[in-house]
Design a protein around this motif. Sequence first.
Motif, PDB file in Angstrom:
ATOM      1  N   GLN A   9      -6.128 -12.129 -22.031  1.00  0.00           N
ATOM      2  CA  GLN A   9      -4.898 -12.877 -22.268  1.00  0.00           C
ATOM      3  C   GLN A   9      -5.323 -14.218 -22.869  1.00  0.00           C
ATOM      4  O   GLN A   9      -6.009 -14.995 -22.225  1.00  0.00           O
ATOM      5  CB  GLN A   9      -4.189 -13.094 -20.922  1.00  0.00           C
ATOM      6  CG  GLN A   9      -2.846 -13.770 -21.015  1.00  0.00           C
ATOM      7  CD  GLN A   9      -1.739 -12.787 -21.428  1.00  0.00           C
ATOM      8  OE1 GLN A   9      -1.838 -11.597 -21.163  1.00  0.00           O
ATOM      9  NE2 GLN A   9      -0.721 -13.301 -22.082  1.00  0.00           N
ATOM     10  N   LEU A  19       1.601 -17.005 -24.810  1.00  0.00           N
ATOM     11  CA  LEU A  19       2.012 -16.259 -25.992  1.00  0.00           C
ATOM     12  C   LEU A  19       2.761 -15.006 -25.587  1.00  0.00           C
ATOM     13  O   LEU A  19       2.408 -14.354 -24.607  1.00  0.00           O
ATOM     14  CB  LEU A  19       0.768 -15.845 -26.793  1.00  0.00           C
ATOM     15  CG  LEU A  19      -0.023 -16.959 -27.466  1.00  0.00           C
ATOM     16  CD1 LEU A  19      -1.381 -16.429 -27.919  1.00  0.00           C
ATOM     17  CD2 LEU A  19       0.734 -17.526 -28.651  1.00  0.00           C
ATOM     18  N   CYS A  20       3.798 -14.669 -26.332  1.00  0.00           N
ATOM     19  CA  CYS A  20       4.411 -13.360 -26.112  1.00  0.00           C
ATOM     20  C   CYS A  20       4.402 -12.603 -27.442  1.00  0.00           C
ATOM     21  O   CYS A  20       4.387 -13.201 -28.521  1.00  0.00           O
ATOM     22  CB  CYS A  20       5.796 -13.475 -25.522  1.00  0.00           C
ATOM     23  SG  CYS A  20       6.973 -14.316 -26.554  1.00  0.00           S
ATOM     24  N   ILE A  21       4.374 -11.278 -27.343  1.00  0.00           N
ATOM     25  CA  ILE A  21       4.279 -10.434 -28.536  1.00  0.00           C
ATOM     26  C   ILE A  21       5.671 -10.270 -29.138  1.00  0.00           C
ATOM     27  O   ILE A  21       6.611  -9.920 -28.440  1.00  0.00           O
ATOM     28  CB  ILE A  21       3.684  -9.061 -28.152  1.00  0.00           C
ATOM     29  CG1 ILE A  21       2.276  -9.265 -27.567  1.00  0.00           C
ATOM     30  CG2 ILE A  21       3.616  -8.123 -29.356  1.00  0.00           C
ATOM     31  CD1 ILE A  21       1.919  -8.260 -26.513  1.00  0.00           C
ATOM     32  N   ARG A  42      -1.011  -7.893 -34.285  1.00  0.00           N
ATOM     33  CA  ARG A  42       0.168  -8.323 -33.512  1.00  0.00           C
ATOM     34  C   ARG A  42       0.597  -9.736 -33.903  1.00  0.00           C
ATOM     35  O   ARG A  42      -0.233 -10.601 -34.153  1.00  0.00           O
ATOM     36  CB  ARG A  42      -0.153  -8.293 -32.015  1.00  0.00           C
ATOM     37  CG  ARG A  42      -0.416  -6.895 -31.517  1.00  0.00           C
ATOM     38  CD  ARG A  42      -0.362  -6.804 -30.024  1.00  0.00           C
ATOM     39  NE  ARG A  42      -1.402  -7.615 -29.382  1.00  0.00           N
ATOM     40  CZ  ARG A  42      -1.648  -7.567 -28.075  1.00  0.00           C
ATOM     41  NH1 ARG A  42      -0.954  -6.777 -27.283  1.00  0.00           N
ATOM     42  NH2 ARG A  42      -2.599  -8.317 -27.554  1.00  0.00           N
ATOM     43  N   LEU A  44       2.246 -13.005 -32.493  1.00  0.00           N
ATOM     44  CA  LEU A  44       2.430 -13.613 -31.183  1.00  0.00           C
ATOM     45  C   LEU A  44       3.217 -14.914 -31.336  1.00  0.00           C
ATOM     46  O   LEU A  44       3.040 -15.643 -32.304  1.00  0.00           O
ATOM     47  CB  LEU A  44       1.063 -13.905 -30.539  1.00  0.00           C
ATOM     48  CG  LEU A  44       0.110 -12.704 -30.439  1.00  0.00           C
ATOM     49  CD1 LEU A  44      -1.286 -13.174 -30.075  1.00  0.00           C
ATOM     50  CD2 LEU A  44       0.609 -11.709 -29.409  1.00  0.00           C
ATOM     51  N   GLU A  55      -2.797 -12.148 -34.438  1.00  0.00           N
ATOM     52  CA  GLU A  55      -4.009 -11.869 -33.679  1.00  0.00           C
ATOM     53  C   GLU A  55      -5.014 -11.143 -34.563  1.00  0.00           C
ATOM     54  O   GLU A  55      -5.036  -9.921 -34.627  1.00  0.00           O
ATOM     55  CB  GLU A  55      -3.627 -11.001 -32.480  1.00  0.00           C
ATOM     56  CG  GLU A  55      -4.691 -10.802 -31.465  1.00  0.00           C
ATOM     57  CD  GLU A  55      -4.177  -9.897 -30.348  1.00  0.00           C
ATOM     58  OE1 GLU A  55      -4.338 -10.271 -29.196  1.00  0.00           O
ATOM     59  OE2 GLU A  55      -3.616  -8.828 -30.640  1.00  0.00           O
TER      60      GLU A  55
END
Length: 171
Positions: A9, A19-21, A42, A44, A55
């Motif tokens: 993470q 961070l969220c996807i 991804r 983020l 990412e």
Amino acid sequence: MFFVRSAEQIAAPCCGGSLCIVGSRKRVWYKSSGEKAKLVIRRLYCEACSKIHHELPDLLVPYKRYDAESIEGALSPSSRINVAADESTLLRWKCWFLAWVVYAAGCLQAIRIRTGLPVTGPSAETQSALHVLGRLVGDAAGWLKRVVRSLANSHLWATDPFCLSVRALSG
Ligand SMILES: [Zn+2]
């Protein structure tokens, strides 16, 4: 098609926030053989400051199609990697590197100061760009991706510098 997922993470490089996807995007990966592969990267989102990050696996250099190993191979005089890229691409990498290395070395010094590590003295004018980076991240294979990772994770990756103009290319 390869899906890129980091095992740990990670905190946002911008501010250390979480961070969220929020999605993904495709990216082409050219290997030194010239073979192409597709990666799914991804997207983020930093919950603290609303910035979007991609990412990127450290085998790639931001905004470059060929992987770090290919570019490093083309830049290192002692490299044994044979890169299947045309002359204009190789020349572009060399131009890019000349401008970028000055910025990258400055960033690495700034990161060292920030993290309390001793800063190396000013480099002699005669030292090559490669030598300067070598003193900061070591000159063993993989030096380019070590520099890229340090800069990207410290939110210091600037948009590509302009390629320096080449004045004469007569044969
Ligand atoms: Zn942030």
